[in-house]
Design a protein around this motif. Structure first.
Motif, PDB file in Angstrom:
ATOM      1  N   THR A  92       0.817  -1.219   0.000  1.00 44.94           N
ATOM      2  CA  THR A  92       0.000   0.000   0.000  1.00 44.94           C
ATOM      3  C   THR A  92       0.846   1.262   0.000  1.00 44.94           C
ATOM      4  O   THR A  92       0.611   2.202  -0.783  1.00 44.94           O
ATOM      5  CB  THR A  92      -0.942   0.005   1.219  1.00 44.94           C
ATOM      6  OG1 THR A  92      -1.755  -1.168   1.190  1.00 44.94           O
ATOM      7  CG2 THR A  92      -1.831   1.243   1.199  1.00 44.94           C
ATOM      8  N   SER A  93       1.844   1.318   0.878  1.00 44.27           N
ATOM      9  CA  SER A  93       2.663   2.538   0.981  1.00 44.27           C
ATOM     10  C   SER A  93       3.512   2.749  -0.262  1.00 44.27           C
ATOM     11  O   SER A  93       3.692   3.878  -0.728  1.00 44.27           O
ATOM     12  CB  SER A  93       3.560   2.472   2.227  1.00 44.27           C
ATOM     13  OG  SER A  93       4.568   1.481   2.095  1.00 44.27           O
ATOM     14  N   ASN A  95       2.803   1.562  -3.310  1.00 50.94           N
ATOM     15  CA  ASN A  95       1.867   1.907  -4.390  1.00 50.94           C
ATOM     16  C   ASN A  95       1.545   3.395  -4.378  1.00 50.94           C
ATOM     17  O   ASN A  95       1.499   4.048  -5.429  1.00 50.94           O
ATOM     18  CB  ASN A  95       0.571   1.105  -4.242  1.00 50.94           C
ATOM     19  CG  ASN A  95       0.745  -0.363  -4.615  1.00 50.94           C
ATOM     20  OD1 ASN A  95       1.752  -0.743  -5.187  1.00 50.94           O
ATOM     21  ND2 ASN A  95      -0.236  -1.176  -4.268  1.00 50.94           N
ATOM     22  N   ALA A  96       1.317   3.930  -3.169  1.00 48.66           N
ATOM     23  CA  ALA A  96       0.975   5.351  -3.041  1.00 48.66           C
ATOM     24  C   ALA A  96       2.150   6.241  -3.428  1.00 48.66           C
ATOM     25  O   ALA A  96       1.985   7.268  -4.089  1.00 48.66           O
ATOM     26  CB  ALA A  96       0.522   5.644  -1.614  1.00 48.66           C
ATOM     27  N   LEU A  97       3.344   5.847  -3.014  1.00 44.96           N
ATOM     28  CA  LEU A  97       4.540   6.642  -3.305  1.00 44.96           C
ATOM     29  C   LEU A  97       4.786   6.718  -4.811  1.00 44.96           C
ATOM     30  O   LEU A  97       5.059   7.791  -5.356  1.00 44.96           O
ATOM     31  CB  LEU A  97       5.763   6.036  -2.613  1.00 44.96           C
ATOM     32  CG  LEU A  97       7.097   6.736  -2.877  1.00 44.96           C
ATOM     33  CD1 LEU A  97       7.160   8.077  -2.151  1.00 44.96           C
ATOM     34  CD2 LEU A  97       8.276   5.847  -2.444  1.00 44.96           C
ATOM     35  N   ASN A  99       2.664   5.807  -7.313  1.00 43.42           N
ATOM     36  CA  ASN A  99       1.456   5.882  -8.166  1.00 43.42           C
ATOM     37  C   ASN A  99       1.280   4.617  -8.998  1.00 43.42           C
ATOM     38  O   ASN A  99       0.870   4.673 -10.180  1.00 43.42           O
ATOM     39  CB  ASN A  99       1.517   7.094  -9.107  1.00 43.42           C
ATOM     40  CG  ASN A  99       1.664   8.405  -8.374  1.00 43.42           C
ATOM     41  OD1 ASN A  99       1.171   8.566  -7.258  1.00 43.42           O
ATOM     42  ND2 ASN A  99       2.359   9.353  -8.986  1.00 43.42           N
ATOM     43  N   LYS A 101      -0.820   2.210  -9.204  1.00 48.43           N
ATOM     44  CA  LYS A 101      -2.137   1.894  -9.760  1.00 48.43           C
ATOM     45  C   LYS A 101      -2.459   2.714 -11.014  1.00 48.43           C
ATOM     46  O   LYS A 101      -3.380   2.397 -11.752  1.00 48.43           O
ATOM     47  CB  LYS A 101      -3.229   2.129  -8.709  1.00 48.43           C
ATOM     48  CG  LYS A 101      -3.068   1.297  -7.441  1.00 48.43           C
ATOM     49  CD  LYS A 101      -3.093  -0.198  -7.725  1.00 48.43           C
ATOM     50  CE  LYS A 101      -3.004  -1.009  -6.441  1.00 48.43           C
ATOM     51  NZ  LYS A 101      -2.940  -2.463  -6.692  1.00 48.43           N
ATOM     52  N   GLU A 102      -1.685   3.773 -11.250  1.00 52.20           N
ATOM     53  CA  GLU A 102      -1.936   4.650 -12.396  1.00 52.20           C
ATOM     54  C   GLU A 102      -0.912   4.466 -13.519  1.00 52.20           C
ATOM     55  O   GLU A 102      -0.848   5.274 -14.445  1.00 52.20           O
ATOM     56  CB  GLU A 102      -1.942   6.114 -11.933  1.00 52.20           C
ATOM     57  CG  GLU A 102      -3.001   6.415 -10.878  1.00 52.20           C
ATOM     58  CD  GLU A 102      -2.853   7.817 -10.310  1.00 52.20           C
ATOM     59  OE1 GLU A 102      -2.701   8.752 -11.109  1.00 52.20           O
ATOM     60  OE2 GLU A 102      -2.862   7.957  -9.075  1.00 52.20           O
ATOM     61  N   SER A 129       1.777  10.122 -14.427  1.00 48.40           N
ATOM     62  CA  SER A 129       1.696   9.511 -13.093  1.00 48.40           C
ATOM     63  C   SER A 129       2.957   8.697 -12.798  1.00 48.40           C
ATOM     64  O   SER A 129       3.446   8.686 -11.665  1.00 48.40           O
ATOM     65  CB  SER A 129       0.468   8.611 -12.995  1.00 48.40           C
ATOM     66  OG  SER A 129      -0.718   9.374 -13.036  1.00 48.40           O
ATOM     67  N   GLY A 133       5.649   9.498  -9.908  1.00 47.13           N
ATOM     68  CA  GLY A 133       6.026   8.473  -8.947  1.00 47.13           C
ATOM     69  C   GLY A 133       7.530   8.381  -8.775  1.00 47.13           C
ATOM     70  O   GLY A 133       8.032   8.247  -7.646  1.00 47.13           O
ATOM     71  N   LYS A 136       8.685  11.356  -6.726  1.00 40.52           N
ATOM     72  CA  LYS A 136       8.387  11.142  -5.301  1.00 40.52           C
ATOM     73  C   LYS A 136       9.359  10.140  -4.678  1.00 40.52           C
ATOM     74  O   LYS A 136       9.746  10.276  -3.514  1.00 40.52           O
ATOM     75  CB  LYS A 136       6.944  10.673  -5.119  1.00 40.52           C
ATOM     76  CG  LYS A 136       5.908  11.764  -5.366  1.00 40.52           C
ATOM     77  CD  LYS A 136       4.538  11.385  -4.808  1.00 40.52           C
ATOM     78  CE  LYS A 136       3.917  10.238  -5.554  1.00 40.52           C
ATOM     79  NZ  LYS A 136       2.591   9.870  -5.025  1.00 40.52           N
ATOM     80  N   ASN A 144       9.860   5.845   3.140  1.00 39.53           N
ATOM     81  CA  ASN A 144       8.791   4.906   2.835  1.00 39.53           C
ATOM     82  C   ASN A 144       8.943   3.640   3.686  1.00 39.53           C
ATOM     83  O   ASN A 144      10.031   3.038   3.702  1.00 39.53           O
ATOM     84  CB  ASN A 144       8.831   4.540   1.351  1.00 39.53           C
ATOM     85  CG  ASN A 144       7.773   3.528   0.974  1.00 39.53           C
ATOM     86  OD1 ASN A 144       8.046   2.338   0.923  1.00 39.53           O
ATOM     87  ND2 ASN A 144       6.552   3.998   0.727  1.00 39.53           N
TER      88      ASN A 144
END
Length: 320
Positions: A92-93, A95-97, A99, A101-102, A129, A133, A136, A144
């Motif tokens: 999850t962390s 993936n968010a960092l 992106n 999923k995009e 995206s 990513g 980031k 992270n």
């Protein structure tokens, strides 16, 4: 013979150098990257260290990625590893960092192949995206949670805002890490096998390394060195082989075939001995067929994760 010897001694060039190539490389690579770094530094000074500046820089410049990797001292191969891991773990962390999923890419989870340079650069150019990513990652990858527990500290500390912001102390850190990379990689204490040695020593289990006598006598395998033989070569009860790969290569297929052949010989000449294998690293993860063949060779398989090392410790105490 003496004349040939003298030719090599007296006419030695010491370093090979193609002057035409050297001049082109200086002009088209070194000077280009230097110019890009200066332009980026000026943009940061005028507009501030903002993520969007770096995203634009990545997408607008053919060598934008190389430039940012120079700043943080991260090897291109290590960036590829991080991208591959992100596609694998579904954390999850992370993936968010990044992106993840995009990214709009199709994953066949059963057979993930590492992306090449062309694929990554196309994604940077055409998928904002993905570019965001990466930026980031360079800005705050060191904080992270997933990367903090996965990357070696030597690599993790390259991923922070100070590096990408031309901070002078951070750039000194990059120079030091670049200079020490060979020593760091070659240090015996940083070798996966050292963990096996530590565990065996902690439970007072003797071991040797080298050739198995019956292999030499009967099979002429006088160069097949085994990593760990417990307790000794004359009376092996447990034989351990270790393979940690952070990159992939065609040689993995040969390695798997070799281990299967060795396993058969162990069963033939040392039928009471157990054959343990440590197989780990993303290099094996992305070569599933070779990995399956490797696993077939061993009676028991372990990785270098903390809980697996504890399982190995308990297994070795039970089986010895």
């Amino acid at each position: 013979m003496n004349q040939k010897y003298q030719i090599v001694i007296e006419r030695n060039s010491f370093y090979f150098s193609n002057s035409h190539f050297e001049e082109n490389y200086e002009a088209n690579t070194i000077n280009l990257l230097k110019t890009l770094l200066i332009n980026l530094k000026n943009d940061i000074a005028n507009k501030g260290c903002k993520e969007e500046i770096f995203v634009d820089f990545l997408q607008e410049n053919e060598f934008g990625l190389e430039t940012l990797l120079i700043l943080n001292g991260l090897a291109n191969e290590n960036l590829k590893r991080i991208i591959t891991i992100a596609r694998i773990v579904n954390d999850t962390s992370l993936n968010a960092l990044l992106n993840v999923k995009e990214w709009d890419t199709k994953n066949n989870e059963s057979d993930i192949k590492e992306w090449g340079d062309k694929k990554i650069k196309n994604l940077i150019k055409n998928n904002t995206s993905f570019a965001k990513g990466l930026v980031k990652l360079f800005f705050k990858g060191s904080s992270n949670p997933f990367l903090a527990k996965t990357l070696p500290l030597f690599e993790l500390n390259k991923l922070n805002l100070q590096k990408i912001n031309f901070d002078s102390l951070a750039m000194l850190d990059t120079l030091i890490r670049y200079r020490q990379k060979g020593s760091y990689a070659g240090a015996m204490q940083n070798n996966p096998e050292s963990l096996i040695k530590e565990i065996l020593s902690s439970v007072n289990i003797p071991f040797e390394s080298g050739d198995l006598p019956k292999f030499i006598e009967n099979e002429n395998l006088n160069k097949r060195t085994m990593d760990f033989i417990i307790p000794n070569k004359q009376n092996p009860q447990i034989i351990i082989e270790s393979s940690f790969l952070s990159t992939t290569s065609s040689g993995q297929s040969d390695k798997a075939k070799t281990e299967l052949a060795v396993a058969k010989l162990i069963k033939k000449y040392y039928p009471k001995a157990k054959f343990y294998g440590f197989i780990d690293g993303i290099g094996w993860y992305v070569r599933k067929q070779d990995l399956q063949r490797m696993c077939e060779a061993y009676d028991e398989v372990f990785t270098f994760r903390t809980d697996e090392l504890e399982r190995f410790k308990q297994s070795i105490k039970k089986d010895y």
